[in-house]
Design a protein around this motif. Structure first.
Motif, PDB file in Angstrom:
ATOM      1  N   SER A   1      43.285  48.568  42.992  1.00 53.80           N
ATOM      2  CA  SER A   1      42.696  48.635  41.837  1.00 53.80           C
ATOM      3  C   SER A   1      41.243  49.042  41.774  1.00 53.80           C
ATOM      4  CB  SER A   1      42.879  47.285  41.186  1.00 53.80           C
ATOM      5  OG  SER A   1      42.295  46.322  41.549  1.00 53.80           O
TER       6      SER A   1
ATOM      7  N   PHE B   1      55.697  45.085  36.404  1.00 57.93           N
ATOM      8  CA  PHE B   1      54.541  44.278  36.661  1.00 57.93           C
ATOM      9  C   PHE B   1      54.630  43.986  38.284  1.00 57.93           C
ATOM     10  CE2 PHE B   1      53.819  43.308  32.354  1.00 57.93           C
ATOM     11  CZ  PHE B   1      52.460  43.169  32.240  1.00 57.93           C
ATOM     12  N   ARG B   2      55.807  43.834  38.949  1.00 61.14           N
ATOM     13  CA  ARG B   2      55.904  44.007  40.292  1.00 61.14           C
ATOM     14  C   ARG B   2      55.239  45.199  40.929  1.00 61.14           C
ATOM     15  NH1 ARG B   2      59.585  46.220  43.821  1.00 61.14           N
ATOM     16  NH2 ARG B   2      60.001  45.184  45.745  1.00 61.14           N
TER      17      ARG B   2
ATOM     18  N   ASN C   1      51.328  44.942  40.808  1.00 62.21           N
ATOM     19  CA  ASN C   1      50.658  44.062  41.582  1.00 62.21           C
ATOM     20  C   ASN C   1      50.964  44.374  42.932  1.00 62.21           C
ATOM     21  OD1 ASN C   1      49.710  41.622  40.077  1.00 62.21           O
ATOM     22  ND2 ASN C   1      51.928  41.673  39.241  1.00 62.21           N
TER      23      ASN C   1
ATOM     24  N   PHE D   1      47.189  45.135  43.414  1.00 66.13           N
ATOM     25  CA  PHE D   1      46.438  43.790  43.559  1.00 66.13           C
ATOM     26  C   PHE D   1      46.845  43.373  44.863  1.00 66.13           C
ATOM     27  CE2 PHE D   1      46.812  43.619  38.835  1.00 66.13           C
ATOM     28  CZ  PHE D   1      45.849  43.982  38.660  1.00 66.13           C
ATOM     29  N   GLY D   2      46.097  42.025  45.392  1.00 65.44           N
ATOM     30  CA  GLY D   2      46.510  41.516  46.628  1.00 65.44           C
ATOM     31  C   GLY D   2      45.395  42.461  47.708  1.00 65.44           C
TER      32      GLY D   2
ATOM     33  N   TYR E   1      53.858  38.164  33.682  1.00 65.27           N
ATOM     34  CA  TYR E   1      52.753  38.490  34.264  1.00 65.27           C
ATOM     35  C   TYR E   1      52.274  37.347  35.426  1.00 65.27           C
ATOM     36  CZ  TYR E   1      47.820  39.343  35.324  1.00 65.27           C
ATOM     37  OH  TYR E   1      46.478  39.464  35.780  1.00 65.27           O
TER      38      TYR E   1
ATOM     39  N   THR F   1      54.904  37.496  38.672  1.00 64.23           N
ATOM     40  CA  THR F   1      54.745  38.699  39.245  1.00 64.23           C
ATOM     41  C   THR F   1      53.406  38.555  40.078  1.00 64.23           C
ATOM     42  OG1 THR F   1      53.745  39.729  37.610  1.00 64.23           O
ATOM     43  CG2 THR F   1      56.168  40.223  38.116  1.00 64.23           C
ATOM     44  N   ARG F   2      52.207  37.975  39.615  1.00 61.09           N
ATOM     45  CA  ARG F   2      51.079  37.902  39.897  1.00 61.09           C
ATOM     46  C   ARG F   2      51.217  37.016  41.218  1.00 61.09           C
ATOM     47  NH1 ARG F   2      45.501  39.509  38.473  1.00 61.09           N
ATOM     48  NH2 ARG F   2      44.747  39.427  40.656  1.00 61.09           N
ATOM     49  N   LYS F   3      52.011  36.043  41.114  1.00 62.18           N
ATOM     50  CA  LYS F   3      51.878  34.894  42.220  1.00 62.18           C
ATOM     51  C   LYS F   3      52.800  35.410  43.197  1.00 62.18           C
ATOM     52  CE  LYS F   3      52.826  29.888  42.632  1.00 62.18           C
ATOM     53  NZ  LYS F   3      51.509  29.681  43.248  1.00 62.18           N
TER      54      LYS F   3
ATOM     55  N   TYR G   1      53.683  38.805  44.176  1.00 67.25           N
ATOM     56  CA  TYR G   1      53.546  39.905  44.627  1.00 67.25           C
ATOM     57  C   TYR G   1      52.162  40.339  44.685  1.00 67.25           C
ATOM     58  CZ  TYR G   1      58.404  40.372  43.387  1.00 67.25           C
ATOM     59  OH  TYR G   1      59.883  40.238  43.401  1.00 67.25           O
ATOM     60  N   ALA G   2      51.015  39.691  44.238  1.00 69.33           N
ATOM     61  CA  ALA G   2      49.890  40.250  44.413  1.00 69.33           C
ATOM     62  C   ALA G   2      49.381  39.215  45.684  1.00 69.33           C
ATOM     63  CB  ALA G   2      48.750  39.827  42.996  1.00 69.33           C
TER      64      ALA G   2
END
Lengths: 109, 629
Positions: free
Chosen positions: B370, B429-430, B433, B437-438, B523, B526-528, B530-531
């Motif tokens: 990002s 969202f997966r 992320n 992200f991550g 959100y 998936t954030r938890k 896959y990020a």
């Protein structure tokens, strides 16, 4: 004279020609027989031409004249053919010392 | 502009001219020139389409007669173009999105050599030509020409990198799957000719009323078979994920925005027939929903960025067919439009990501992009929000309408649709992320290499992002201060008995609230999940089944491909070795045998020749004499 007589004569001439071509081995005789057949045809043409002329001359003075024209064509062609044919026969004789057509199968070998 | 309709032939002809120029002179043209030809022709077509759209909006549609395509005794197929609300809307989508993707391609395909570059644009132009023919045709045969044309271009473009055997196999798969569907379509057209004696839309639809329902049901089912092939529905959807072998802009244009919506267009066009066949409608609704759910579950565990988007496309097409199945044709067309915006955006965004990663497509090897490619990230985010149905984006409005229409029809379909929408949000969202992200999960060297794409790629992204955001506003429900402009516009072309459903205020607010809460939950989950800093992408148990696409390809292989191969082998052994060889050898032997006998006649004896001649002449005369009439 009746037209049939001419026809019979022409047929007879033609058959003599055919039989001669089939049975004789001498190239010159075969040649003469071919001439017989040609002349049988000529005779027929002339005879029939005369017949049609006699029947149709009142309406058309030129009726049946075309048959006779053909005869001249055939004569010219026959004359040309004679010259070529005789030349072939001369060559045949020079090569084989014979005019027997049964010796003419060399192309096969 | 009274005679703008007389210019309609230019719309498909311009891309065709581009195809000829680029195709014939591909070895002569420089890259910039062939890119220019490709884009300019589409831009010209777009300009005329806009004018046509305006004209249709103000004074209604018209059928333009060009020439007679086929005319035999008592049956005529005119080469007519039907310009009305439905086709002019599709013209705008095809040429508009098509133009953006052409512009994007000039940059994306820049590493190709110039003749392959021109070949790419030639194919792309040919595709636009075929697609325009498809939507402009005023009868089923002209539609079918375009229908086949887009299938061909899809084949050519999937196999664009033809040196890779996997890619050409994917191309063949797409072509064959499409052919199966096309056969159904063709049979339907033959049936129509037999039954109605015409294939012109207006004439066919006028005769639907007086025809037994069973016949209409048969025809529409066959037409739907065609649609399942072209629009990737169960059971013929498997080609679409494989079609991702083509260049990414192709996936965006053909396998997301336009070609795969041909089935939806065709059914919306012939909605008079479909409405008269309730059985077909139920079949369509069920297959649409099943496809949406099946593809949605598969998309959950794919690791290839394009595969996720491909299954998402299949799933969204399922939604469109669900809408059709419950009779909401204009809603389906609306979803085609919004889907064209956000799915083209997502694919082009994915292309930009792949470009930035130097050809890497595996999302387990991405992450944390990002910050590195902000324009791509923001536009991609908008695309994800739109497809997931974030309130007031285009995807929200269209999906909302589909769900409402399903709700009116059957509660079961509604809850199925909701499940599909949740799946959509989840896998999107997966993807977001894992990609953005991550932590960056690739080599240092790659991290160094990541760069934002050039302007000719980011500007189309921005335009599509804007359209994805606001494209839904033309159809916003009354509750939110909107007005169904699109329905009004389409009304002359797609007449729905009873009108479109408009949900009650409470339903609308419930959907709105549900969407917001659902998206928030998804959100955070998936954030938890896959990020993350490290992600293996290997799955066990039931997830493995999903990651392996329910083993549908393997099942098809076992129950269809293998038996057909086996039969083919046997047939080859029999026909080739027994029948064909027997005939060929028999002819040869017969000739040999006959010639051996006939050779004896050739004796070389002049006398026998003459004798044969005389006998033949006699026989000839005898025959003449005997059989004289």
């Amino acid at each position: 004279m009746k037209i049939e007589y001419y026809l019979y004569l022409a047929i007879a001439l033609f058959c003599i020609g055919v039989v001669g071509v089939l049975t004789r081995r001498n190239a010159i005789i075969i040649f003469m027989c071919i001439e017989l057949m040609l002349n049988a045809a000529n005779l027929l043409l002339v005879a029939l031409s005369k017949m049609y002329h006699a029947a149709g001359v009142a309406q058309n003075p030129m009726a049946g004249i075309d048959g006779q024209l053909f005869v001249f064509f055939i004569m010219v062609v026959a004359a040309a053919e004679v010259s070529v044919g005789l030349a072939i026969i001369v060559m045949l004789y020079r090569n084989t010392h014979s005019v027997d057509i049964n010796f003419l199968n060399r192309l096969k070998h | 502009m009274k005679n703008i309709f007389q210019l309609v032939w230019l719309v498909p002809l311009l891309p065709f001219a581009g195809f000829l120029l680029n195709g014939l002179f591909r070895k002569k043209l420089s890259k910039s020139l062939s890119g220019l030809i490709g884009c300019a022709t589409i831009l010209g077509a777009f300009a005329i389409s806009v004018a046509l759209f305006m004209e249709v909006k103000s004074s209604g549609g018209q059928v333009v007669h060009l020439f007679d395509f086929i005319a035999v005794k008592g049956f005529k197929i005119p080469f007519d173009f039907q310009v009305d609300a439905l086709s002019s809307l599709f013209l705008l989508i095809i040429t508009g999105v098509g133009f953006l993707i052409h512009v994007y391609s000039t940059s994306y395909m820049h590493e190709e050599t110039s003749d392959h570059f021109a070949r790419y644009f030639a194919y792309l132009n040919l595709f636009v030509f075929s697609m325009l023919l498809l939507v402009l045709g005023a009868n089923f045969v002209i539609l079918f020409i375009g229908w086949e044309g887009v299938g061909l271009c899809s084949y050519l473009l999937i196999g664009y990198w033809f040196k890779n055997t996997d890619y050409t196999n994917a191309a063949k798969k797409a072509f064959i799957m499409n052919r199966i569907g096309d056969l159904g379509f063709l049979l339907a057209v033959f049936w129509m000719i037999n039954q109605f004696g015409t294939v012109t839309f207006s004439e066919v639809f006028a005769k639907v009323g007086g025809t037994p329902v069973m016949i209409i049901t048969g025809m529409t089912l066959l037409l739907f078979v065609g649609a399942t092939g072209k629009s990737a529905q169960i059971p013929l959807y498997t080609w679409l994920p494989d079609a991702m072998a083509g260049p990414t802009p192709v996936s965006a244009l053909i396998h997301a925005a336009t070609m795969v919506t041909a089935g939806v267009y065709m059914i919306a066009r012939s909605h008079v027939m479909f409405s008269a066949a309730p059985i077909t409608m139920n079949v369509i609704a069920i297959i649409g929903l099943a496809t949406a759910l099946l593809a949605g579950t598969i998309a959950l565990y794919q690791n290839d960025i394009k595969k996720v988007l491909a299954y998402s496309t299949v799933s969204q097409l399922g939604f469109m067919f669900l809408a059709i199945g419950v009779g909401a044709y204009t809603t389906a067309v609306f979803h085609v439009m919004t889907h064209a915006f956000f799915k083209a955006l997502l694919f082009l965004g994915a292309g930009s990501v792949i470009h930035a990663m130097g050809g890497e497509q595996d999302i387990t090897k991405m992450g944390g992009l990002s910050k590195k490619i902000p324009v791509t990230y923001w536009t991609f985010l908008i695309g994800v929000l739109a497809i997931s149905g974030f309130p007031f984006t285009s995807g929200f409005v269209s999906k909302d309408e589909i769900l409402l229409a399903a709700f009116e029809h059957s509660k079961l379909l509604f809850w199925g649709g909701v499940a599909g929408a949740i799946l959509t949000a989840f896998y999107m969202f997966r993807l977001l992320n894992l990609t953005f992200f991550g932590k960056f999960r690739n080599t240092e060297e790659k991290a160094h290499h990541v760069h934002e794409s050039s302007a000719s790629m980011t500007i189309p992204l921005a335009v599509l992002a804007l359209l994805s955001l606001v494209g839904g506003l033309i159809q916003l429900p009354h509750i939110f201060g909107g007005h169904p402009y699109l329905n009004e516009f389409l009304a002359p072309a797609v007449k729905i008995p009873g009108g479109e459903a408009e949900g009650a205020a409470t339903t609308e607010y419930m959907l709105l609230g549900g969407t917001v809460i659902g998206l928030a939950i998804i959100y955070f989950i998936t954030r938890k999940l896959y990020a993350v800093d490290a992600f293996s992408g290997v799955y066990e148990g039931f997830r493995k089944v999903l990651a392996n696409k329910w083993y549908v390809d393997e099942i098809y292989e076992a129950i269809i491909v293998k038996p057909i191969r086996w039969i083919g082998k046997k047939v080859v052994l029999f026909t080739e070795n027994e029948v064909i060889d027997w005939i060929v050898n028999g002819v040869g032997k017969g000739v040999q045998l006959a010639s051996r006998q006939l050779r004896l006649v050739q004796s070389g004896q002049v006398g026998s020749y003459v004798l044969l001649m005389v006998i033949s002449i006699l026989v000839f005369f005898a025959v003449q004499f005997l059989f004289k009439k």
